[in-house]
Enzyme design. Structure first.
Site, PDB file in Angstrom:
ATOM      1  N   GLU A 193      24.374  44.660  -3.860  1.00 34.47           N
ATOM      2  CA  GLU A 193      23.866  45.710  -2.972  1.00 34.47           C
ATOM      3  C   GLU A 193      24.110  45.316  -1.513  1.00 34.47           C
ATOM      4  OE1 GLU A 193      19.870  45.479  -4.471  1.00 34.47           O
ATOM      5  OE2 GLU A 193      19.295  44.020  -2.932  1.00 34.47           O
ATOM      6  N   ASN A 208      22.465  27.126  -3.657  1.00 33.80           N
ATOM      7  CA  ASN A 208      21.970  26.958  -5.027  1.00 33.80           C
ATOM      8  C   ASN A 208      21.746  25.489  -5.360  1.00 33.80           C
ATOM      9  OD1 ASN A 208      22.302  29.654  -5.083  1.00 33.80           O
ATOM     10  ND2 ASN A 208      24.140  29.657  -6.342  1.00 33.80           N
ATOM     11  N   ILE A 209      20.792  25.278  -6.243  1.00 35.41           N
ATOM     12  CA  ILE A 209      20.446  23.905  -6.617  1.00 35.41           C
ATOM     13  C   ILE A 209      20.831  23.630  -8.066  1.00 35.41           C
ATOM     14  CG2 ILE A 209      18.591  23.789  -4.899  1.00 35.41           C
ATOM     15  CD1 ILE A 209      16.586  24.205  -7.242  1.00 35.41           C
ATOM     16  N   ASP A 210      21.625  24.558  -8.654  1.00 32.40           N
ATOM     17  CA  ASP A 210      21.883  24.461 -10.099  1.00 32.40           C
ATOM     18  C   ASP A 210      23.094  23.614 -10.483  1.00 32.40           C
ATOM     19  OD1 ASP A 210      24.070  26.187  -9.517  1.00 32.40           O
ATOM     20  OD2 ASP A 210      22.870  27.967  -9.947  1.00 32.40           O
ATOM     21  N   ARG A 254      12.390  25.421 -14.634  1.00 31.80           N
ATOM     22  CA  ARG A 254      13.719  25.789 -14.131  1.00 31.80           C
ATOM     23  C   ARG A 254      14.783  24.786 -14.570  1.00 31.80           C
ATOM     24  NH1 ARG A 254      12.832  26.734  -8.122  1.00 31.80           N
ATOM     25  NH2 ARG A 254      14.999  27.379  -8.147  1.00 31.80           N
ATOM     26  N   TYR A 266       9.248  23.502 -11.616  1.00 35.04           N
ATOM     27  CA  TYR A 266      10.592  22.896 -11.608  1.00 35.04           C
ATOM     28  C   TYR A 266      11.003  22.426 -13.004  1.00 35.04           C
ATOM     29  CZ  TYR A 266      11.122  23.698  -6.726  1.00 35.04           C
ATOM     30  OH  TYR A 266      11.272  24.362  -5.526  1.00 35.04           O
ATOM     31  N   GLY A 279      26.620  36.689  -3.164  1.00 35.70           N
ATOM     32  CA  GLY A 279      25.342  36.671  -3.876  1.00 35.70           C
ATOM     33  C   GLY A 279      24.174  36.048  -3.150  1.00 35.70           C
ATOM     34  N   HIS A 310      20.430  23.204   0.060  1.00 38.59           N
ATOM     35  CA  HIS A 310      19.024  23.114  -0.352  1.00 38.59           C
ATOM     36  C   HIS A 310      18.778  22.034  -1.409  1.00 38.59           C
ATOM     37  CE1 HIS A 310      18.487  27.528   1.161  1.00 38.59           C
ATOM     38  NE2 HIS A 310      18.557  26.651   2.138  1.00 38.59           N
TER      39      HIS A 310
HETATM   40  C1  BJW Z   1      24.285  39.431  -6.979  1.00 41.49           C
HETATM   41  C2  BJW Z   1      24.246  39.396  -8.346  1.00 41.49           C
HETATM   42  C3  BJW Z   1      25.469  39.365  -8.962  1.00 41.49           C
HETATM   43  C4  BJW Z   1      22.158  39.441  -7.663  1.00 41.49           C
HETATM   44  N1  BJW Z   1      26.551  39.379  -8.245  1.00 41.49           N
HETATM   45  N2  BJW Z   1      25.318  39.438  -6.208  1.00 41.49           N
HETATM   46  C5  BJW Z   1      15.006  31.441  11.841  1.00 41.49           C
HETATM   47  C6  BJW Z   1      14.385  32.657  11.814  1.00 41.49           C
HETATM   48  C7  BJW Z   1      13.299  32.884  10.976  1.00 41.49           C
HETATM   49  C8  BJW Z   1      12.837  31.890  10.127  1.00 41.49           C
HETATM   50  C9  BJW Z   1      13.459  30.678  10.146  1.00 41.49           C
HETATM   51  C10 BJW Z   1      14.529  30.456  10.993  1.00 41.49           C
HETATM   52  N3  BJW Z   1      14.941  29.196  10.800  1.00 41.49           N
HETATM   53  C11 BJW Z   1      14.170  28.610   9.843  1.00 41.49           C
HETATM   54  C12 BJW Z   1      13.253  29.501   9.432  1.00 41.49           C
HETATM   55  C13 BJW Z   1      12.229  29.248   8.390  1.00 41.49           C
HETATM   56  C14 BJW Z   1      12.747  29.320   6.971  1.00 41.49           C
HETATM   57  C15 BJW Z   1      13.253  30.735   6.710  1.00 41.49           C
HETATM   58  O1  BJW Z   1      14.428  31.017   6.656  1.00 41.49           O
HETATM   59  N4  BJW Z   1      12.345  31.675   6.490  1.00 41.49           N
HETATM   60  C16 BJW Z   1      12.754  33.036   6.181  1.00 41.49           C
HETATM   61  C17 BJW Z   1      12.094  33.479   4.880  1.00 41.49           C
HETATM   62  C18 BJW Z   1      12.461  33.925   7.343  1.00 41.49           C
HETATM   63  N5  BJW Z   1      13.810  28.371   6.718  1.00 41.49           N
HETATM   64  C19 BJW Z   1      13.542  27.107   6.424  1.00 41.49           C
HETATM   65  O2  BJW Z   1      12.413  26.683   6.406  1.00 41.49           O
HETATM   66  C20 BJW Z   1      14.714  26.207   6.125  1.00 41.49           C
HETATM   67  N6  BJW Z   1      14.646  25.070   6.950  1.00 41.49           N
HETATM   68  C21 BJW Z   1      15.127  25.086   8.172  1.00 41.49           C
HETATM   69  O3  BJW Z   1      15.638  26.080   8.663  1.00 41.49           O
HETATM   70  O4  BJW Z   1      15.006  23.877   8.832  1.00 41.49           O
HETATM   71  C22 BJW Z   1      15.357  23.815  10.210  1.00 41.49           C
HETATM   72  C23 BJW Z   1      16.785  23.432  10.444  1.00 41.49           C
HETATM   73  C24 BJW Z   1      17.820  23.920   9.684  1.00 41.49           C
HETATM   74  C25 BJW Z   1      19.121  23.577   9.960  1.00 41.49           C
HETATM   75  C26 BJW Z   1      19.397  22.774  11.000  1.00 41.49           C
HETATM   76  C27 BJW Z   1      18.375  22.256  11.748  1.00 41.49           C
HETATM   77  C28 BJW Z   1      17.062  22.606  11.489  1.00 41.49           C
HETATM   78  C29 BJW Z   1      14.643  25.718   4.691  1.00 41.49           C
HETATM   79  C30 BJW Z   1      14.857  26.819   3.720  1.00 41.49           C
HETATM   80  C31 BJW Z   1      14.685  26.312   2.291  1.00 41.49           C
HETATM   81  C32 BJW Z   1      14.803  27.446   1.281  1.00 41.49           C
HETATM   82  N7  BJW Z   1      14.456  26.945   0.024  1.00 41.49           N
HETATM   83  C33 BJW Z   1      14.644  27.774  -1.150  1.00 41.49           C
HETATM   84  C34 BJW Z   1      14.087  27.010  -2.363  1.00 41.49           C
HETATM   85  C35 BJW Z   1      15.001  25.867  -2.745  1.00 41.49           C
HETATM   86  C36 BJW Z   1      14.499  25.116  -3.898  1.00 41.49           C
HETATM   87  C37 BJW Z   1      14.313  25.976  -5.115  1.00 41.49           C
HETATM   88  O5  BJW Z   1      15.223  26.669  -5.561  1.00 41.49           O
HETATM   89  O6  BJW Z   1      13.217  25.954  -5.653  1.00 41.49           O
HETATM   90  O7  BJW Z   1      16.020  28.088  -1.335  1.00 41.49           O
HETATM   91  S1  BJW Z   1      13.890  29.390  -1.027  1.00 41.49           S
HETATM   92  C38 BJW Z   1      15.144  30.251  -1.896  1.00 41.49           C
HETATM   93  O8  BJW Z   1      15.815  31.190  -1.013  1.00 41.49           O
HETATM   94  C39 BJW Z   1      16.183  29.182  -2.258  1.00 41.49           C
HETATM   95  C40 BJW Z   1      17.451  29.918  -2.007  1.00 41.49           C
HETATM   96  O9  BJW Z   1      18.524  29.011  -1.837  1.00 41.49           O
HETATM   97  C41 BJW Z   1      17.151  30.733  -0.788  1.00 41.49           C
HETATM   98  C42 BJW Z   1      18.074  31.895  -0.583  1.00 41.49           C
HETATM   99  O10 BJW Z   1      17.983  32.804  -1.631  1.00 41.49           O
HETATM  100  P1  BJW Z   1      19.276  33.576  -2.115  1.00 41.49           P
HETATM  101  O11 BJW Z   1      20.243  32.627  -2.703  1.00 41.49           O
HETATM  102  O12 BJW Z   1      19.777  34.446  -1.041  1.00 41.49           O
HETATM  103  O13 BJW Z   1      18.687  34.406  -3.350  1.00 41.49           O
HETATM  104  P2  BJW Z   1      18.012  35.855  -3.344  1.00 41.49           P
HETATM  105  O14 BJW Z   1      17.321  36.012  -4.637  1.00 41.49           O
HETATM  106  O15 BJW Z   1      17.236  36.095  -2.123  1.00 41.49           O
HETATM  107  O16 BJW Z   1      19.244  36.852  -3.274  1.00 41.49           O
HETATM  108  C43 BJW Z   1      20.161  37.012  -4.342  1.00 41.49           C
HETATM  109  C44 BJW Z   1      21.224  37.978  -3.889  1.00 41.49           C
HETATM  110  O17 BJW Z   1      22.211  38.038  -4.881  1.00 41.49           O
HETATM  111  C45 BJW Z   1      20.716  39.404  -3.637  1.00 41.49           C
HETATM  112  O18 BJW Z   1      21.280  39.889  -2.423  1.00 41.49           O
HETATM  113  C46 BJW Z   1      21.272  40.182  -4.834  1.00 41.49           C
HETATM  114  O19 BJW Z   1      21.597  41.529  -4.494  1.00 41.49           O
HETATM  115  C47 BJW Z   1      22.505  39.401  -5.144  1.00 41.49           C
HETATM  116  N8  BJW Z   1      22.920  39.436  -6.535  1.00 41.49           N
HETATM  117  N9  BJW Z   1      22.899  39.416  -8.742  1.00 41.49           N
HETATM  118  C48 BJW Z   1      26.471  39.417  -6.882  1.00 41.49           C
HETATM  119  N10 BJW Z   1      25.504  39.357 -10.303  1.00 41.49           N
END
Ligand code: BJW
Length: 285
Positions: free
Chosen positions: A249, A105-107, A69, A66, A221, A122
């Site tokens: 994509e 995003n957290i930024d 980052r 962190y 994104g 998040h």
């Molecule tokens: C472009 C581009 C450009 C590139 N232009 N596009 C149901 C089913 C299955 C599992 C679960 C479920 N419910 C919960 C879960 C478990 C889990 C989960 O989802 N697991 C999956 C992996 C299956 N979820 C959790 O644990 C969450 N908690 C939860 O659900 O609690 C219960 C609850 C919720 C709500 C109500 C009541 C109860 C918590 C999830 C926490 C995620 N944390 C992170 C880290 C945060 C801190 C940190 O940054 O260090 O969050 S993980 C990481 O992934 C981060 C992001 O916010 C998150 C999403 O990623 P994101 O933003 O999609 O990024 P990428 O890299 O994956 O994608 C980028 C995209 O951009 C791509 O598509 C590119 O193509 C595109 N792109 N350049 C346009 N220029």
């Protein structure tokens, strides 16, 4: 009618607009996405380090991650996509449309671009809290902003993504701490939501209310693999709302989108939104 014109007509008709953003919107600001190139830190991906278990096992490693980052993000500013979203919010407000910005995003680059009332699903890279506190929203004495870099002396010069520069782990007592009201030292952690943690209930209630009444969702994104955000597009589509996506994509939600715009958000969003914003602002004056 072009796809872009049809999307702007959908914006005209919508009353409750939600924008959901993910790491891709900040890519052109210089912040690596999680699942794309540059998503690894040392040999780890976010799924390995962004967990309470990883922090418990090795707080030094996770704090270094962190710290790195925080250092990267501190040097980055918002890009044209963040500014386009902020202008969209202002135009919607003027036009009497309800607008909610949900970001994974957290930024804090949306806020830097002028977006207000941003719902941070998040948490934030710039917030810290004592280990054990469940909330993720700023709250006196429980969750607070800290933009110091380094956040503690022991992290100075640490966090290099190059594993060759590893120089042993930092003793726990030298990691960020604060004295609690009884004078005991408590370890601090970033107030970001890790896998397996529950989102802040106040955030859940705002995001659920916004999605329930949403008639147009613009998803920018995100890979749509992390819940709960991954469920928003299917929910809005099942309610009969319009779903639009801007991404480099196709994603697993592309099939349910009425509008799919493929390319970089910093280029596409101004092209897509600026003329609608200008026309809407003019009509609202
Ligand atoms: C472009 C581009 C450009 C590139 N232009 N596009 C149901 C089913 C299955 C599992 C679960 C479920 N419910 C919960 C879960 C478990 C889990 C989960 O989802 N697991 C999956 C992996 C299956 N979820 C959790 O644990 C969450 N908690 C939860 O659900 O609690 C219960 C609850 C919720 C709500 C109500 C009541 C109860 C918590 C999830 C926490 C995620 N944390 C992170 C880290 C945060 C801190 C940190 O940054 O260090 O969050 S993980 C990481 O992934 C981060 C992001 O916010 C998150 C999403 O990623 P994101 O933003 O999609 O990024 P990428 O890299 O994956 O994608 C980028 C995209 O951009 C791509 O598509 C590119 O193509 C595109 N792109 N350049 C346009 N220029």
């Amino acid at each position: 009618m072009s796809k872009e014109t049809a999307f702007r007509a959908a914006l005209d008709a919508a009353k409750n607009i939600v924008v959901l953003t993910g790491a891709g919107i900040s890519a052109e600001s210089g912040i690596p996405t999680f699942r794309g190139a540059g998503g690894l830190w040392r040999s780890y991906n976010a799924m390995e380090l962004a967990t309470p278990e990883a922090f418990q096992r090795d707080p030094s490693l996770v704090w270094e991650f962190y710290h790195y980052r925080r250092t990267v993000v501190a040097k980055c500013g918002p890009n044209p996509a963040h500014f386009a979203v902020a202008s969209l919010q202002r135009a919607c407000n003027l036009a009497g449309k309800k607008f909610t910005l949900l970001t994974q995003n957290i930024d804090r680059l949306h806020q830097a671009a002028g977006s207000t009332d941003v719902v941070e699903l998040h948490g934030s890279l710039w917030l810290v809290k004592p280990v054990g506190h469940p909330g993720f929203l700023e709250e006196a004495g429980l969750v607070w902003e800290n933009r110091d870099n380094p956040i503690c002396a022991a992290l100075e010069g640490k966090g290099a993504p190059d594993a060759a520069q590893l120089a042993g782990s930092i003793p726990a007592e030298n990691l960020p701490h604060f004295p609690d009201k009884d004078g005991a030292r408590k370890m601090l952690r970033p107030a970001v939501v890790w896998f397996g943690e529950t989102l802040d209930p106040r955030v859940v209630s705002r995001m659920s209310a916004a999605i329930d009444e949403c008639d147009l969702l613009l998803v920018i994104g995100t890979s749509a693999v992390v819940y709960p955000a991954a469920a928003f597009a299917p929910i809005v589509a099942s309610q009969g709302g319009v779903v639009a996506e801007v991404n480099l994509e196709p994603t697993k939600n592309s099939a349910l989108c009425q509008f799919s715009f493929q390319g970089q958000s910093a280029t596409l969003l101004p092209l897509l939104l600026d003329s609608w914003v200008a026309a809407t602002n003019e009509k609202s004056l």
